[in-house]
Scaffold this motif. Structure first.
Motif, PDB file in Angstrom:
ATOM      1  N   LYS A 145       0.821  -1.212   0.000  1.00  0.00           N
ATOM      2  CA  LYS A 145       0.000   0.000   0.000  1.00  0.00           C
ATOM      3  C   LYS A 145       0.854   1.262   0.000  1.00  0.00           C
ATOM      4  CE  LYS A 145      -4.039  -2.032   2.306  1.00  0.00           C
ATOM      5  NZ  LYS A 145      -4.879  -2.032   3.530  1.00  0.00           N
ATOM      6  N   LYS A 146       1.954   1.224   0.734  1.00  0.00           N
ATOM      7  CA  LYS A 146       2.779   2.418   0.871  1.00  0.00           C
ATOM      8  C   LYS A 146       3.757   2.609  -0.281  1.00  0.00           C
ATOM      9  CE  LYS A 146       5.935   4.783   4.053  1.00  0.00           C
ATOM     10  NZ  LYS A 146       6.601   4.744   5.382  1.00  0.00           N
ATOM     11  N   SER A 147       4.395   1.520  -0.733  1.00  0.00           N
ATOM     12  CA  SER A 147       5.520   1.649  -1.653  1.00  0.00           C
ATOM     13  C   SER A 147       5.226   1.258  -3.096  1.00  0.00           C
ATOM     14  CB  SER A 147       6.705   0.811  -1.146  1.00  0.00           C
ATOM     15  OG  SER A 147       7.131   1.253   0.118  1.00  0.00           O
ATOM     16  N   ILE A 148       4.329   0.301  -3.311  1.00  0.00           N
ATOM     17  CA  ILE A 148       4.042  -0.140  -4.688  1.00  0.00           C
ATOM     18  C   ILE A 148       2.532  -0.313  -4.881  1.00  0.00           C
ATOM     19  CG2 ILE A 148       6.298  -1.197  -5.130  1.00  0.00           C
ATOM     20  CD1 ILE A 148       4.977  -3.926  -4.426  1.00  0.00           C
ATOM     21  N   PRO A 149       1.740   0.701  -4.614  1.00  0.00           N
ATOM     22  CA  PRO A 149       0.281   0.533  -4.671  1.00  0.00           C
ATOM     23  C   PRO A 149      -0.198   0.013  -6.016  1.00  0.00           C
ATOM     24  CG  PRO A 149       0.905   2.860  -4.682  1.00  0.00           C
ATOM     25  CD  PRO A 149       2.138   2.091  -4.334  1.00  0.00           C
ATOM     26  N   ASP A 150      -1.005  -1.043  -5.951  1.00  0.00           N
ATOM     27  CA  ASP A 150      -1.667  -1.643  -7.123  1.00  0.00           C
ATOM     28  C   ASP A 150      -0.719  -2.320  -8.101  1.00  0.00           C
ATOM     29  OD1 ASP A 150      -4.179  -0.659  -6.209  1.00  0.00           O
ATOM     30  OD2 ASP A 150      -3.709   1.290  -7.098  1.00  0.00           O
ATOM     31  N   GLU A 151       0.560  -2.417  -7.783  1.00  0.00           N
ATOM     32  CA  GLU A 151       1.499  -3.082  -8.692  1.00  0.00           C
ATOM     33  C   GLU A 151       1.651  -4.558  -8.321  1.00  0.00           C
ATOM     34  OE1 GLU A 151       5.020  -1.012 -10.196  1.00  0.00           O
ATOM     35  OE2 GLU A 151       4.631   0.517  -8.671  1.00  0.00           O
ATOM     36  N   PRO A 152       1.720  -5.449  -9.306  1.00  0.00           N
ATOM     37  CA  PRO A 152       1.899  -6.870  -9.019  1.00  0.00           C
ATOM     38  C   PRO A 152       3.325  -7.176  -8.586  1.00  0.00           C
ATOM     39  CG  PRO A 152       1.944  -6.512 -11.378  1.00  0.00           C
ATOM     40  CD  PRO A 152       1.584  -5.185 -10.757  1.00  0.00           C
ATOM     41  N   VAL A 153       3.495  -8.311  -7.939  1.00  0.00           N
ATOM     42  CA  VAL A 153       4.804  -8.730  -7.429  1.00  0.00           C
ATOM     43  C   VAL A 153       5.246 -10.023  -8.108  1.00  0.00           C
ATOM     44  CG1 VAL A 153       6.018  -9.644  -5.391  1.00  0.00           C
ATOM     45  CG2 VAL A 153       4.571  -7.617  -5.188  1.00  0.00           C
ATOM     46  N   ILE A 154       6.513 -10.066  -8.488  1.00  0.00           N
ATOM     47  CA  ILE A 154       7.169 -11.321  -8.865  1.00  0.00           C
ATOM     48  C   ILE A 154       7.956 -11.776  -7.643  1.00  0.00           C
ATOM     49  CG2 ILE A 154       8.846 -12.472 -10.353  1.00  0.00           C
ATOM     50  CD1 ILE A 154       8.415 -10.227 -12.396  1.00  0.00           C
ATOM     51  N   TRP A 155       7.646 -12.937  -7.139  1.00  0.00           N
ATOM     52  CA  TRP A 155       8.406 -13.485  -6.018  1.00  0.00           C
ATOM     53  C   TRP A 155       9.548 -14.337  -6.553  1.00  0.00           C
ATOM     54  CZ3 TRP A 155       8.117 -12.379  -0.928  1.00  0.00           C
ATOM     55  CH2 TRP A 155       6.984 -11.671  -0.485  1.00  0.00           C
TER      56      TRP A 155
ATOM     57  N   ASP B  89      -0.912 -12.452  -2.850  1.00  0.00           N
ATOM     58  CA  ASP B  89      -1.970 -11.632  -3.447  1.00  0.00           C
ATOM     59  C   ASP B  89      -1.353 -10.727  -4.512  1.00  0.00           C
ATOM     60  OD1 ASP B  89      -3.622 -12.823  -1.614  1.00  0.00           O
ATOM     61  OD2 ASP B  89      -3.851 -11.051  -0.336  1.00  0.00           O
ATOM     62  N   ASN B  90      -2.058 -10.536  -5.595  1.00  0.00           N
ATOM     63  CA  ASN B  90      -1.569  -9.702  -6.704  1.00  0.00           C
ATOM     64  C   ASN B  90      -0.165 -10.114  -7.125  1.00  0.00           C
ATOM     65  OD1 ASN B  90      -1.796  -7.776  -8.700  1.00  0.00           O
ATOM     66  ND2 ASN B  90      -1.194  -6.064  -7.385  1.00  0.00           N
ATOM     67  N   CYS B  91       0.025 -11.401  -7.260  1.00  0.00           N
ATOM     68  CA  CYS B  91       1.303 -11.970  -7.697  1.00  0.00           C
ATOM     69  C   CYS B  91       1.226 -12.222  -9.200  1.00  0.00           C
ATOM     70  CB  CYS B  91       1.568 -13.273  -6.953  1.00  0.00           C
ATOM     71  SG  CYS B  91       2.975 -14.229  -7.531  1.00  0.00           S
ATOM     72  N   SER B  92       2.253 -11.801  -9.930  1.00  0.00           N
ATOM     73  CA  SER B  92       2.254 -11.991 -11.385  1.00  0.00           C
ATOM     74  C   SER B  92       3.120 -13.166 -11.820  1.00  0.00           C
ATOM     75  CB  SER B  92       2.751 -10.717 -12.076  1.00  0.00           C
ATOM     76  OG  SER B  92       4.047 -10.365 -11.627  1.00  0.00           O
ATOM     77  N   GLY B  93       3.775 -13.808 -10.864  1.00  0.00           N
ATOM     78  CA  GLY B  93       4.587 -14.970 -11.198  1.00  0.00           C
ATOM     79  C   GLY B  93       5.587 -15.260 -10.091  1.00  0.00           C
ATOM     80  N   ILE B  94       6.185 -16.448 -10.129  1.00  0.00           N
ATOM     81  CA  ILE B  94       7.184 -16.860  -9.144  1.00  0.00           C
ATOM     82  C   ILE B  94       8.362 -17.471  -9.882  1.00  0.00           C
ATOM     83  CG2 ILE B  94       7.664 -18.279  -7.121  1.00  0.00           C
ATOM     84  CD1 ILE B  94       4.707 -18.239  -6.455  1.00  0.00           C
ATOM     85  N   VAL B  95       9.563 -17.112  -9.425  1.00  0.00           N
ATOM     86  CA  VAL B  95      10.791 -17.668  -9.985  1.00  0.00           C
ATOM     87  C   VAL B  95      11.523 -18.411  -8.872  1.00  0.00           C
ATOM     88  CG1 VAL B  95      12.946 -17.189 -11.192  1.00  0.00           C
ATOM     89  CG2 VAL B  95      10.947 -15.738 -11.597  1.00  0.00           C
ATOM     90  N   PHE B  96      11.713 -19.713  -9.058  1.00  0.00           N
ATOM     91  CA  PHE B  96      12.420 -20.534  -8.078  1.00  0.00           C
ATOM     92  C   PHE B  96      13.849 -20.793  -8.553  1.00  0.00           C
ATOM     93  CE2 PHE B  96       8.030 -21.687  -7.093  1.00  0.00           C
ATOM     94  CZ  PHE B  96       8.030 -21.739  -5.702  1.00  0.00           C
ATOM     95  N   GLY B  97      14.777 -20.728  -7.613  1.00  0.00           N
ATOM     96  CA  GLY B  97      16.164 -21.018  -7.929  1.00  0.00           C
ATOM     97  C   GLY B  97      16.441 -22.512  -7.942  1.00  0.00           C
TER      98      GLY B  97
END
Length: 336
Positions: free
Chosen positions: A227-237, A263-271
């Protein structure tokens, strides 16, 4: 908004918020310091970088104090701990995040817990990648070498990286190389779908073994950070597994999911991982497939992240594009 460091990279600070270097291994840190100085950098270390006892470099309050001290040292431009460890979690209650101003922190394994906590609680970008001990070689492979590009960057920078050609399957200290790592195995980035994938969003992540312990604590409030730093932007974990079997990995991912981290995740990258031991035929690939179906997002795995080097340098908070096709990966990070 994300707060990016904005200073030239001249002096590197070395402190041990997790494990330090025991006396019999001092030559490793001395070698890394010497190589960095040959490259024109100054290196400043705290006392606990050179000590190790009872699974930590020093008591928790001391580690926190030395970290804050070197972070606030105006002559230090970036902080790179010796390596990870076991008990970084102990220092969080001793940190006053309000005292931290934008400065690069680089590391992985247990250090990734600190990096993620710093970004979530301050909005300061932090870097996930090589530790300082692994910079002691007379040569550096092209993937690892990008650490200088990242730590020399400022706001508005664009960092482009590609997947490595080969990776190190396991540590073989009896066969040292000029670049430290024994890169022998062909690198192949994979996707759950089996097709080319494109992921876009803000980066967050680290070693799942340790960052999972932020769930439910005041230091792991992902929702407030969004909410504070990346409002409404999706996250890649981006996540990597150091020691867990597949059942423990799945439990950890579910805990993160239940806590709303995905929540609001656009994808995940595993090492890549030499852990991921199957439990009764339950493989890591099955875990990834189930997660992709549950979250309905693309999942990439066996990427250059974590304990099977080399590693691309990923920045918590940065805007990123991942392109994965035919076993190759490209990462473009924008500091905005």
């Amino acid at each position: 908004m994300i707060r990016y460091p904005d200073r030239a990279l001249r002096t590197i600070g070395v402190t041990a918020p997790s494990s330090g270097v025991s006396e019999e291994l001092h030559h490793l840190l001395e070698g890394a310091t010497a190589q960095l100085e040959k490259q024109g950098f100054a290196v400043k270390t705290t006392a606990n970088a050179w000590t190790q006892k009872e699974a930590k470099s020093s008591p928790a309050a001391v580690r926190a104090k030395e970290l804050i001290s070197i972070w606030r040292d105006s002559k230090v431009d970036a902080i790179i701990p010796p390596w990870g460890g076991e008990l970084l979690l102990e220092i969080l209650e001793h940190l006053d995040f309000r005292k931290l101003t934008p400065k690069w922190l680089l590391g992985y394994s247990d250090i990734s817990l600190l990096s993620l906590a710093v970004t979530l609680n301050t909005g300061i970008a932090t870097a996930h990648g090589t530790n300082i001990i692994d910079l002691r070689g007379s040569e550096t492979d092209p993937t690892t070498a990008c650490w200088i590009d990242v730590l020399s960057s400022t706001k508005t920078s664009v960092i482009k990286q590609v997947s490595s050609e080969k990776y190190q399957k396991s540590w073989d200290h009896d066969k040292p190389t000029p670049a430290v790592f024994n890169l022998t195995e062909p690198t192949v980035w994979k996707t759950v779908s089996g097709n080319a994938e494109r992921l876009e969003g803000r980066l967050l992540g680290g070693c799942i073994d340790v960052i999972r312990h932020l769930v439910g604590t005041p230091y792991g409030n992902v929702e407030a950070f969004r909410k504070k730093s990346i409002p409404d932007e999706p996250v890649i974990w981006f996540l990597e597994n150091c020691e867990m079997n597949t059942a423990d990995l799945k439990r950890s991912l579910l805990q993160m999911k239940y806590a709303g981290w995905f929540d609001n995740c656009s994808g995940i990258v595993f090492g890549r991982s030499e852990a991921n031991e199957p439990v009764q035929g339950y493989t890591a690939e099955m875990v990834y497939q189930e997660l992709a179906e549950q979250l309905k997002v693309p999942i990439v795995y066996d990427a250059d992240i974590g304990h099977q080097p080399p590693q691309v340098i990923l920045v918590n908070g940065a805007h990123a594009l991942f392109h994965v096709d035919d076993g190759k990966g490209r990462v473009v990070q924008e500091f905005r």
